[in-house]
Design an enzyme around this catalytic site. Structure first.
Site, mmCIF file in Angstrom:
data_model
loop_
_atom_site.group_PDB
_atom_site.id
_atom_site.type_symbol
_atom_site.label_atom_id
_atom_site.label_comp_id
_atom_site.label_asym_id
_atom_site.label_seq_id
_atom_site.Cartn_x
_atom_site.Cartn_y
_atom_site.Cartn_z
ATOM 1 N N ASN A 9 0.907 -1.193 -0.113
ATOM 2 C CA ASN A 9 0.265 -0.070 -0.038
ATOM 3 C C ASN A 9 0.771 1.227 0.071
ATOM 4 O OD1 ASN A 9 -2.003 2.017 0.418
ATOM 5 N ND2 ASN A 9 -2.461 1.154 2.472
ATOM 6 N N TRP A 10 0.991 2.083 -1.178
ATOM 7 C CA TRP A 10 1.942 3.145 -1.311
ATOM 8 C C TRP A 10 1.521 4.223 -0.620
ATOM 9 C CZ3 TRP A 10 3.838 3.140 -7.210
ATOM 10 C CH2 TRP A 10 4.455 2.167 -7.257
ATOM 11 N N LYS A 11 0.088 4.194 -0.075
ATOM 12 C CA LYS A 11 -0.589 5.538 0.550
ATOM 13 C C LYS A 11 -0.054 6.551 -0.507
ATOM 14 C CE LYS A 11 -0.241 3.050 4.738
ATOM 15 N NZ LYS A 11 -0.164 3.193 6.227
ATOM 16 N N HIS A 98 -9.444 1.137 4.956
ATOM 17 C CA HIS A 98 -8.028 1.485 5.535
ATOM 18 C C HIS A 98 -8.339 2.106 6.748
ATOM 19 C CE1 HIS A 98 -4.134 2.456 6.605
ATOM 20 N NE2 HIS A 98 -3.906 1.230 5.827
ATOM 21 N N GLU A 100 -6.855 4.599 8.019
ATOM 22 C CA GLU A 100 -6.652 5.945 7.863
ATOM 23 C C GLU A 100 -7.797 6.701 7.130
ATOM 24 O OE1 GLU A 100 -2.887 5.380 5.677
ATOM 25 O OE2 GLU A 100 -1.826 4.797 7.477
ATOM 26 N N GLU A 170 -5.003 -4.981 10.430
ATOM 27 C CA GLU A 170 -4.180 -3.866 10.752
ATOM 28 C C GLU A 170 -4.241 -3.403 11.944
ATOM 29 O OE1 GLU A 170 -2.387 -2.604 6.688
ATOM 30 O OE2 GLU A 170 -3.995 -1.353 7.123
ATOM 31 N N GLY A 176 2.693 2.065 10.918
ATOM 32 C CA GLY A 176 3.806 3.293 10.810
ATOM 33 C C GLY A 176 4.197 3.842 11.977
ATOM 34 N N SER A 216 3.896 -2.196 10.409
ATOM 35 C CA SER A 216 5.024 -2.387 10.351
ATOM 36 C C SER A 216 5.585 -3.644 10.046
ATOM 37 C CB SER A 216 5.564 -1.934 11.971
ATOM 38 O OG SER A 216 5.024 -0.618 12.242
ATOM 39 N N GLY A 237 3.028 -1.100 4.317
ATOM 40 C CA GLY A 237 3.078 0.348 3.820
ATOM 41 C C GLY A 237 4.526 0.693 3.713
ATOM 42 N N GLY A 238 5.095 1.396 4.669
ATOM 43 C CA GLY A 238 6.417 1.816 4.709
ATOM 44 C C GLY A 238 7.401 0.951 3.803
HETATM 45 P P1 13P Z 1 3.349 0.360 7.437
HETATM 46 O O1 13P Z 1 3.694 -1.003 6.848
HETATM 47 O O2 13P Z 1 3.719 1.689 7.246
HETATM 48 O O3 13P Z 1 2.940 0.192 8.977
HETATM 49 O O4 13P Z 1 1.800 0.379 7.031
HETATM 50 C C1 13P Z 1 0.926 -0.666 7.243
HETATM 51 C C2 13P Z 1 -0.435 -0.323 6.723
HETATM 52 O O5 13P Z 1 -1.153 0.546 6.822
HETATM 53 C C3 13P Z 1 -0.726 -0.929 5.233
HETATM 54 O O6 13P Z 1 -2.003 -0.624 4.660
#
Ligand code: 13P
Length: 253
Positions: A9-11, A98, A100, A170, A176, A216, A237-238
């Site tokens: 997920n590149w966000k 998600h 967020e 999640e 994050g 993470s 994500g990251g």
């Molecule tokens: P991180 O891997 O950056 O913690 O993010 C997880 C995430 O929200 C994937 O959708």
């Protein structure tokens, strides 16, 4: 056998040129190095989808996903993206719910139920996200909280529809933050999710559903998480923003 899925997920990261370079790197490395039974998904910003689609289209390993979709078919919804649009650029997955988006865009369980249904009707695979806050976990209410998210957004689907949904657990406190759920915490929740799905849709459907862990996940903790019996992949994500780290996670199965 459940599908093993490693989704990035590149966000809201990467310009178009940066995104195209990252997608090309991932496709090139994944085609050579990722085991055949692992599917890799890139969930890019919507504005990149059409061009990333051209990069992934000949790959057997890598496919494409959006990060969100509207619950409306079409019409006067400025800035929103329809399931038909997502499908039309060659994406096959879409992240729905998600944390967020739940937090910053006030998405509700009922709204997410409508998005999941419409995405399925249009032939997309929803990656439905669930997960609790730290406060909820510390109050010991995490299992009930996640069960309620599932119930309000997924339990009106037919068993056949449900069998096409991917779930991502999640925990918000792990996203994050660099704090990962322990493999025991992840397994406990994934098992509880599967039990809850079995109660509503039957054991056969529940046993076939891929449940991904997100929060993470990194090359150095992926192997232990992915070794858990009910963890069927990751939503990253990251670490999905660096091709080597992302592929290292996919290879750690
Ligand atoms: P991180 O891997 O950056 O913690 O993010 C997880 C995430 O929200 C994937 O959708």
């Amino acid at each position: 056998m459940r599908k093993k899925i490693i989704a990035g997920n590149w966000k809201m990261n990467k310009t178009l040129s940066e995104g195209l370079s990252l997608a090309s790197e991932v496709v090139n490395i994944a085609n050579d190095e990722v085991p055949a039974d692992v599917s890799v998904v890139l969930c890019t910003p919507a504005i990149h989808l059409a061009q990333v689609s051209a990069i992934v289209k000949d790959s057997e390993t890598v496919s494409l996903g959006a990060q969100n979709v509207s619950e409306h078919e079409s019409g006067a919804y400025t800035g929103d993206i329809s399931a038909d649009m997502v499908k039309s650029v060659g994406a096959s997955f879409v992240i729905i719910g998600h944390s967020e988006r739940r937090e910053y865009h006030f998405e509700t369980n009922a709204q997410l139920a409508a998005r999941v249904k419409l995405a399925l009707d249009k032939g997309l695979t929803p990656i439905f996200c669930c997960g609790e806050s730290l406060e909820t976990r510390e109050a010991g209410e995490h299992v009930d909280f996640v069960n309620n998210q599932l119930k309000e957004s997924l339990f009106d689907l037919s068993a056949e529809e449900m069998s096409k949904v991917v779930i991502a657990y999640e925990p918000i406190w792990a996203i994050g933050t660099g704090i990962t759920a322990s493999s025991d915490q992840a397994q406990e929740m994934h098992k509880s999710i599967r039990t809850s799905l079995a109660g509503n849709f039957g054991a056969e459907v529940a046993d076939g559903i891929s449940i991904l862990y997100g929060g993470s996940m990194k090359p150095d903790n992926a192997q232990e998480l992915l070794a858990q019996p009910d963890v069927d992949g990751g939503l990253i994500g990251g670490a999905s923003l660096k091709s080597r780290d992302f592929i290292a996670i996919a290879k750690s199965y």
